[in-house]
Design a protein around this motif. Structure first.
Motif, PDB file in Angstrom:
ATOM      1  N   TYR A 191      13.717   4.909  12.220  1.00  0.00           N
ATOM      2  CA  TYR A 191      14.948   5.369  13.244  1.00  0.00           C
ATOM      3  C   TYR A 191      16.114   5.164  12.329  1.00  0.00           C
ATOM      4  O   TYR A 191      17.145   5.097  13.029  1.00  0.00           O
ATOM      5  N   GLU A 192      16.218   5.116  11.158  1.00  0.00           N
ATOM      6  CA  GLU A 192      17.445   5.142  10.316  1.00  0.00           C
ATOM      7  C   GLU A 192      17.834   6.606  10.191  1.00  0.00           C
ATOM      8  O   GLU A 192      17.212   7.384   9.862  1.00  0.00           O
ATOM      9  N   LEU A 193      19.217   6.668  10.727  1.00  0.00           N
ATOM     10  CA  LEU A 193      19.845   8.064  10.935  1.00  0.00           C
ATOM     11  C   LEU A 193      20.073   8.650   9.481  1.00  0.00           C
ATOM     12  O   LEU A 193      20.560   7.725   8.627  1.00  0.00           O
ATOM     13  N   PRO A 194      19.894   9.964   8.918  1.00  0.00           N
ATOM     14  CA  PRO A 194      20.151  10.490   7.676  1.00  0.00           C
ATOM     15  C   PRO A 194      21.870  10.400   7.676  1.00  0.00           C
ATOM     16  O   PRO A 194      22.393  10.328   8.659  1.00  0.00           O
ATOM     17  N   ARG A 214       0.878  -1.320  -0.081  1.00  0.00           N
ATOM     18  CA  ARG A 214      -0.133   0.024  -0.196  1.00  0.00           C
ATOM     19  C   ARG A 214       0.848   1.237   0.163  1.00  0.00           C
ATOM     20  O   ARG A 214       0.465   2.159  -0.563  1.00  0.00           O
ATOM     21  N   PHE A 215       2.073   1.275   1.006  1.00  0.00           N
ATOM     22  CA  PHE A 215       2.832   2.639   0.830  1.00  0.00           C
ATOM     23  C   PHE A 215       4.144   2.494   0.164  1.00  0.00           C
ATOM     24  O   PHE A 215       4.548   3.408  -0.395  1.00  0.00           O
ATOM     25  N   GLY A 216       4.577   1.228  -0.281  1.00  0.00           N
ATOM     26  CA  GLY A 216       5.861   1.087  -1.026  1.00  0.00           C
ATOM     27  C   GLY A 216       6.977   1.571  -0.110  1.00  0.00           C
ATOM     28  O   GLY A 216       7.048   1.320   1.234  1.00  0.00           O
ATOM     29  N   GLN A 217       8.124   2.149  -0.921  1.00  0.00           N
ATOM     30  CA  GLN A 217       9.127   2.611  -0.225  1.00  0.00           C
ATOM     31  C   GLN A 217       9.211   4.132   0.087  1.00  0.00           C
ATOM     32  O   GLN A 217       8.971   4.693  -0.487  1.00  0.00           O
ATOM     33  N   LEU A 218       9.683   4.259   1.402  1.00  0.00           N
ATOM     34  CA  LEU A 218       9.512   5.683   1.864  1.00  0.00           C
ATOM     35  C   LEU A 218      10.538   6.640   0.841  1.00  0.00           C
ATOM     36  O   LEU A 218      11.605   6.088   0.929  1.00  0.00           O
ATOM     37  N   ARG A 219      10.004   7.890   0.561  1.00  0.00           N
ATOM     38  CA  ARG A 219      10.892   8.633  -0.338  1.00  0.00           C
ATOM     39  C   ARG A 219      11.020  10.086   0.334  1.00  0.00           C
ATOM     40  O   ARG A 219      12.111  10.523   0.046  1.00  0.00           O
ATOM     41  N   THR A 220       9.960  10.527   0.893  1.00  0.00           N
ATOM     42  CA  THR A 220      10.108  11.824   1.401  1.00  0.00           C
ATOM     43  C   THR A 220       9.312  12.114   2.532  1.00  0.00           C
ATOM     44  O   THR A 220       8.349  11.485   2.702  1.00  0.00           O
ATOM     45  N   SER A 224      16.925  20.364   6.136  1.00  0.00           N
ATOM     46  CA  SER A 224      16.757  19.267   5.212  1.00  0.00           C
ATOM     47  C   SER A 224      17.783  18.130   5.952  1.00  0.00           C
ATOM     48  O   SER A 224      18.802  18.408   6.140  1.00  0.00           O
ATOM     49  N   LEU A 225      17.205  16.948   5.596  1.00  0.00           N
ATOM     50  CA  LEU A 225      17.838  15.732   5.990  1.00  0.00           C
ATOM     51  C   LEU A 225      18.049  14.895   4.714  1.00  0.00           C
ATOM     52  O   LEU A 225      17.097  14.669   4.014  1.00  0.00           O
ATOM     53  N   HIS A 226      19.167  14.329   4.551  1.00  0.00           N
ATOM     54  CA  HIS A 226      19.592  13.424   3.434  1.00  0.00           C
ATOM     55  C   HIS A 226      20.054  12.121   3.791  1.00  0.00           C
ATOM     56  O   HIS A 226      21.001  11.971   4.636  1.00  0.00           O
ATOM     57  N   TRP A 227      19.505  11.178   3.068  1.00  0.00           N
ATOM     58  CA  TRP A 227      20.226   9.679   3.476  1.00  0.00           C
ATOM     59  C   TRP A 227      20.786   9.353   1.935  1.00  0.00           C
ATOM     60  O   TRP A 227      20.653   9.881   1.018  1.00  0.00           O
ATOM     61  N   ASP A 228      21.695   8.078   2.292  1.00  0.00           N
ATOM     62  CA  ASP A 228      22.294   7.671   1.115  1.00  0.00           C
ATOM     63  C   ASP A 228      21.661   7.056   0.111  1.00  0.00           C
ATOM     64  O   ASP A 228      21.916   7.193  -1.323  1.00  0.00           O
ATOM     65  N   ASP A 229      20.348   6.508   0.589  1.00  0.00           N
ATOM     66  CA  ASP A 229      19.388   5.832  -0.591  1.00  0.00           C
ATOM     67  C   ASP A 229      18.460   6.881  -1.271  1.00  0.00           C
ATOM     68  O   ASP A 229      17.731   6.542  -1.921  1.00  0.00           O
ATOM     69  N   GLY A 230      18.901   8.163  -1.076  1.00  0.00           N
ATOM     70  CA  GLY A 230      17.970   9.173  -1.615  1.00  0.00           C
ATOM     71  C   GLY A 230      16.779   9.791  -1.131  1.00  0.00           C
ATOM     72  O   GLY A 230      16.182  10.614  -1.466  1.00  0.00           O
TER      73      GLY A 230
END
Length: 360
Positions: free
Chosen positions: A201-204, A148-154, A227-233
């Motif tokens: 709870y994955e740190l950016p 239903r939600f898929g992968q979190l992006r934003t 703004s917070l940024h993760w390695d996976d985009g």
């Protein structure tokens, strides 16, 4: 088997302690047993004004309450600048700690508290109440549903309120020697926690403060963003302020769905809350509407969220007291991650809005 009842003491007569003292009386596994202030008269007046039980003990110093062997846990609503001193002392006296947020002026301070808790086998939890609302669990289920939600992006998070003239002049949250983190430490804490919660709870990787923070004459932050940024985009944004109308929203956007709510910190209704979820939506044939429409979900609670928080904290303490369990590290780990990001936003502002890498 009946749950162990945990006897609470409160140190300090902060405004938020009115709400939490009520929560302690409502939680089925907690007992409001004592209040301490720097004067016994103030403590007695607070107990009377907030309908403390007639047998609750009244203390004219925090140390006196800590010496009471009948007290299992303490709620600490003191200014952030006092957390290290009094939380560490509470831990040394084997009192479990429900600690107001932000947990420290920086992560180094909180690490000192964590060390004292670990050495003394003490449970600690911060006072982020909305985390314990049943709605939060339901929303987590939606976010974890890949179909239903898929992968979190934003993720977008905002908490603002317009402090009046007295607040902006006299509240402890605008005083550099009391709660020097200002709007970032207060409103921003909730925004950061919401982002971490949505991201499981994955740190950016990096944090960048947004241009245009507002400070008072003493240099305390009254409004800022990041703004917070993760390695996976993945990307998240937050805004917090003491200067604009009451607003508290979270939006999490995935590849297949979107979660949105407008009252994530304090629900519009105490025992009924809602959120909006949409999944696999698109425009209709004439592009005049959505198909399917987003759905509204209501969640009912048997207790106010702050009483749910006390109940969960007391459950963890009871497990230690009755069964010899080790303190649960889930909540202090989340607290520390929140503080890490908060620190990084402050550092980014101080460095002219440079990206700051998160180092756990």
């Amino acid at each position: 088997m009946a749950e162990t009842t945990i006897r609470f003491g409160i140190i300090g007569c902060a405004e938020i302690a009115r709400k939490v003292s009520r929560a302690i009386t409502l939680a089925p596994n907690a007992q409001l047993s004592a209040i301490a202030s720097r004067s016994i008269e103030k403590a007695a007046a607070f107990a009377k004004a907030n309908n403390f039980p007639s047998d609750a003990k009244i203390y004219g110093s925090y140390e006196s309450l800590f010496e009471d062997q009948d007290i299992d846990a303490v709620y600490v609503p003191l200014p952030t600048s006092l957390h290290v001193k009094w939380a560490c002392l509470a831990a040394e006296k084997k009192k479990h700690i429900l600690l107001e947020k932000p947990v420290g002026l920086n992560v180094g301070e909180f690490d000192k508290i964590l060390e004292a808790c670990e050495v003394n086998g003490v449970q600690i939890m911060d006072g982020t109440m909305w985390m314990h609302n049943p709605r939060t669990h339901k929303m987590s289920e939606f976010l974890s549903d890949k179909e239903r939600f898929g992968q979190l992006r934003t993720i977008h998070s905002c908490f603002t309120f317009a402090g009046d003239e007295d607040f902006l002049k006299n509240d402890i949250r605008v005083k550099p020697d009391l709660d020097g983190l200002g709007a970032l430490g207060d409103a921003g804490w909730y925004c950061i926690r919401a982002i971490l919660w949505a991201a499981d709870y994955e740190l950016p990787k990096t944090v960048v403060a947004l241009h245009g923070p507002i400070f008072n004459e003493a240099g305390v932050i009254l409004a800022c963003g990041a703004s917070l940024h993760w390695d996976d985009g993945k990307i998240a944004t937050l805004h917090c302020s003491f200067l604009t109308h009451l607003t508290m929203y979270v939006t999490a956007i995935g590849t297949k769905g979107t979660l949105h709510l407008n009252d994530f910190i304090i629900p519009f209704e105490e025992k009924e809350s809602s959120y909006t979820a949409s999944s696999k939506c698109w425009f209709n044939e004439l592009v005049t509407g959505w198909e399917p429409s987003p759905s509204q979900h209501k969640v009912f609670a048997d207790l106010p969220q702050e009483a749910c928080m006390v109940r969960e904290f007391a459950r963890l303490v009871g497990n230690i007291k009755a069964n010899g369990a080790k303190p649960d590290k889930t909540w202090p780990t989340r607290s520390r991650k929140t503080q890490l990001i908060l620190d990084s936003i402050k550092i980014s502002i101080e460095r002219g809005f440079e990206p700051v890498e998160i180092v756990n």
